[in-house]
Scaffold this motif. Structure first.
Motif, PDB file in Angstrom:
ATOM      1  N   VAL A   1     -14.957  -2.539 -13.289  1.00 13.68           N
ATOM      2  CA  VAL A   1     -13.533  -2.522 -13.660  1.00 13.68           C
ATOM      3  C   VAL A   1     -13.364  -2.186 -15.144  1.00 13.68           C
ATOM      4  O   VAL A   1     -12.543  -1.345 -15.516  1.00 13.68           O
TER       5      VAL A   1
ATOM      6  N   GLN B   1     -10.862   6.004 -17.405  1.00 13.74           N
ATOM      7  CA  GLN B   1      -9.652   6.667 -16.907  1.00 13.74           C
ATOM      8  C   GLN B   1      -8.655   6.876 -18.053  1.00 13.74           C
ATOM      9  O   GLN B   1      -7.977   7.893 -18.108  1.00 13.74           O
TER      10      GLN B   1
ATOM     11  N   PHE C   1       0.824  -1.198   0.000  1.00 11.44           N
ATOM     12  CA  PHE C   1       0.000   0.000   0.000  1.00 11.44           C
ATOM     13  C   PHE C   1       0.866   1.259   0.000  1.00 11.44           C
ATOM     14  O   PHE C   1       1.861   1.305   0.707  1.00 11.44           O
ATOM     15  N   PRO C   2       0.538   2.293  -0.777  1.00  7.21           N
ATOM     16  CA  PRO C   2      -0.656   2.404  -1.613  1.00  7.21           C
ATOM     17  C   PRO C   2      -0.485   1.863  -3.033  1.00  7.21           C
ATOM     18  O   PRO C   2      -1.422   1.880  -3.797  1.00  7.21           O
ATOM     19  N   ALA C   3       0.736   1.372  -3.350  1.00  6.12           N
ATOM     20  CA  ALA C   3       0.978   0.924  -4.728  1.00  6.12           C
ATOM     21  C   ALA C   3       0.472  -0.508  -4.919  1.00  6.12           C
ATOM     22  O   ALA C   3       1.224  -1.410  -5.286  1.00  6.12           O
ATOM     23  N   VAL C   4      -0.804  -0.727  -4.659  1.00  8.00           N
ATOM     24  CA  VAL C   4      -1.399  -2.059  -4.778  1.00  8.00           C
ATOM     25  C   VAL C   4      -1.997  -2.192  -6.182  1.00  8.00           C
ATOM     26  O   VAL C   4      -2.797  -1.361  -6.593  1.00  8.00           O
ATOM     27  N   ALA C   5      -1.587  -3.234  -6.875  1.00  5.88           N
ATOM     28  CA  ALA C   5      -2.066  -3.414  -8.253  1.00  5.88           C
ATOM     29  C   ALA C   5      -3.562  -3.756  -8.254  1.00  5.88           C
ATOM     30  O   ALA C   5      -4.074  -4.333  -7.291  1.00  5.88           O
ATOM     31  N   ASN C   6      -4.226  -3.398  -9.346  1.00  7.07           N
ATOM     32  CA  ASN C   6      -5.663  -3.679  -9.450  1.00  7.07           C
ATOM     33  C   ASN C   6      -5.981  -5.152  -9.213  1.00  7.07           C
ATOM     34  O   ASN C   6      -6.974  -5.482  -8.576  1.00  7.07           O
TER      35      ASN C   6
ATOM     36  N   TRP D   1      -6.266  -6.038  -5.653  1.00  7.09           N
ATOM     37  CA  TRP D   1      -7.535  -5.562  -5.098  1.00  7.09           C
ATOM     38  C   TRP D   1      -8.674  -6.501  -5.500  1.00  7.09           C
ATOM     39  O   TRP D   1      -9.514  -6.858  -4.677  1.00  7.09           O
TER      40      TRP D   1
ATOM     41  N   TYR E   1     -14.385   1.735 -15.703  1.00  6.48           N
ATOM     42  CA  TYR E   1     -13.444   2.748 -15.224  1.00  6.48           C
ATOM     43  C   TYR E   1     -12.060   2.592 -15.849  1.00  6.48           C
ATOM     44  O   TYR E   1     -11.371   3.592 -16.033  1.00  6.48           O
ATOM     45  N   SER E   2     -11.658   1.370 -16.180  1.00  5.40           N
ATOM     46  CA  SER E   2     -10.361   1.216 -16.857  1.00  5.40           C
ATOM     47  C   SER E   2     -10.380   1.975 -18.177  1.00  5.40           C
ATOM     48  O   SER E   2      -9.410   2.648 -18.537  1.00  5.40           O
TER      49      SER E   2
ATOM     50  N   GLU F   1      -0.163 -10.158 -18.561  1.00  3.84           N
ATOM     51  CA  GLU F   1      -0.606 -10.182 -17.158  1.00  3.84           C
ATOM     52  C   GLU F   1      -1.427 -11.455 -16.946  1.00  3.84           C
ATOM     53  O   GLU F   1      -2.653 -11.416 -16.787  1.00  3.84           O
TER      54      GLU F   1
ATOM     55  N   LEU G   1     -11.066  -8.562  -3.013  1.00  5.44           N
ATOM     56  CA  LEU G   1     -12.523  -8.382  -3.006  1.00  5.44           C
ATOM     57  C   LEU G   1     -13.232  -9.718  -3.212  1.00  5.44           C
ATOM     58  O   LEU G   1     -14.222 -10.030  -2.533  1.00  5.44           O
TER      59      LEU G   1
END
Lengths: 291, 156
Positions: A129, A136, A88-93, A96, A132-133, A239, A100
């Motif tokens: 996801v 953004q 944190f805070p550089a947590v990859a999507n 997350w 917003y991907s 990925e 979840l």
């Protein structure tokens, strides 16, 4: 909640998606821990390596017994929370999304109502996801002229391999000459029309897929577009772990439990990738991938 | 747990997940937070800044430092760079001065200089900023006094 998945209107006939998703997530987490924390170079202390290795193995073992899977999720939870805390805070999507899903699967049981509830949550997660991907990328505008992916082409061989189909060789050589980056490096622009079309299709397809998934009549095409985006990500960014997990999330839109068909393929892929990180299996072709 | 309560919990999660990226966008624009972080679903939208290691120059005044103190200062500087990048203007640069003076009591003043490369979206070229951070110990129990300035790095 039931807008994206309605028990009556979507023809629910009792299914096992919670069980399948639980198994897939356990395999995914165990493989991810092994690759990220044990076999790959990292700065974890020896004791943490032992803890992560032990947890990953416990989770692996638990995947073989249905009744242990919920306990295995509980074992995986603190490790997952630790990873989020550590990064944190550089947590990859994808971390997350894993977290979840882990929390959602700990919340639901295996009854019909719970299966429906999980489906509803997963469907909304997929839409949010994707939407917003894409949005953004539109907001920040580094895809319009392809600037962002041009930096990737400059820095990474696997991006060059894919974009060689759309970008002239002299442009690729020019971009490569900017690495390592320095003040004044650039311009990271490529005039090729096919490149600009492909690059802009990324954010457009993400937004369109999300919007199509919102409506029952267009949902099939939303799913097709969504899976195409994931395929594109795998071909270019590699990925792999995100790809498997996100395909599993998207399969919640199917009327039947599609995740169980994904499990053998995902397990085989993960085993292969783990083997490629072990010295004794150096002879295996090693793909570039990111856990 | 009743199915109704589970539904309510997941419903709240969906609402939060739907609204948060909007707040994330505002925070990134207003305070310069890292676009990639904080679950805004905005990874892969812009090249992360580059911090050339060789550009870091540290000067320390006051006393000779032992190796652990030098290492602690180096760690504090890297942490400051990382957190400044992640939290943007929400990070308080005074933390670096406080940390350095805490881990290395003999130090009276110090300065750090480093370059940050960012891509300009309009020109599609990388532009460099040279950041200069300087701090001196406050008198008695007073907080350290620090300055942080940046100026453009000439293009190569």
């Amino acid at each position: 909640m039931n807008h994206l998945y309605d028990r009556e209107r979507d023809g629910f006939a009792g299914d096992t998606i919670v069980r399948s998703m639980r198994l897939l997530l356990l395999i995914h987490l165990a493989a991810g821990h092994l690759v990220r924390h044990v076999t790959w170079a990292n700065d974890l202390s020896q004791s943490w390596r032992a803890v992560t290795m032990g947890t990953a193995l416990a989770v692996c073992v638990a995947t073989f017994r249905t009744r242990w899977q919920r306990v295995a999720l509980l074992i995986a939870l603190p490790l997952q929370v630790y990873q989020v805390y550590e990064k944190f805070p550089a947590v990859a999507n994808h971390l997350w999304v894993e977290t979840l899903l882990l929390l959602a699967l700990l919340l639901v049981a295996e009854g019909d109502d719970d299966n429906v509830l999980y489906r509803q949550f997963a469907c909304w997660l997929a839409v949010i996801v994707f939407f917003y991907s894409g949005l953004q990328k539109f907001w920040y505008g580094t895809y319009f002229d392809g600037q962002y992916l041009a930096t990737k082409i400059a820095l990474f061989e696997h991006y060059r391999v894919f974009f060689a189909w759309f970008v002239p060789a002299e442009d690729i050589a020019r971009l490569q000459s900017y690495a390592p980056l320095y003040a004044g490096a650039g311009p990271f622009r490529i005039e090729s029309l096919s490149y600009l079309v492909v690059v802009n299709l990324v954010w457009i397809t993400e937004i369109v897929a999300a919007l199509l998934l919102l409506f029952r009549r267009t949902r099939f095409w939303g799913l097709v577009f969504g899976l195409l985006v994931i395929l594109g990500i795998e071909l270019v960014a590699r990925e792999v772990f995100f790809g498997v997990l996100y395909v599993a999330v998207c399969l919640a839109f199917l009327r039947r439990d599609g995740v169980r068909w994904l499990i053998p393929a995902a397990a085989a892929l993960y085993v292969y990738l783990i083997l490629t990180t072990i010295e004794a299996f150096d002879w295996l072709p090693t793909p570039v991938f990111y856990p | 747990m009743s199915i109704r309560l589970k539904q309510r919990i997941l419903c709240i999660a969906v609402v939060v997940l739907t609204l948060w990226p909007l707040a994330h966008h505002f925070l990134v624009e207003r305070y310069g937070l890292n676009k990639w972080s904080f679950m805004g679903f905005s990874m892969y939208i812009s090249k992360r800044p580059v911090y050339p290691r060789e550009s870091i120059r540290t000067s320390v005044f006051g006393a000779q430092l032992d190796v652990p103190q030098q290492a602690a200062i180096a760690r504090a500087i890297l942490r400051y760079q990382r957190l400044r990048f992640e939290y943007g203007q929400l990070y308080d640069p005074a933390r670096l001065a406080r940390e350095v003076f805490e881990v290395a009591p003999p130090v009276q003043r110090f300065s750090v200089e480093y370059d940050v490369l960012n891509m300009n979206r309009e020109t599609a070229k990388f532009e460099g900023q040279r950041v200069q951070y300087a701090a001196r110990r406050g008198a008695g129990d007073e907080d350290p006094i620090w300055t942080e300035e940046s100026r453009p790095v000439p293009e190569r």
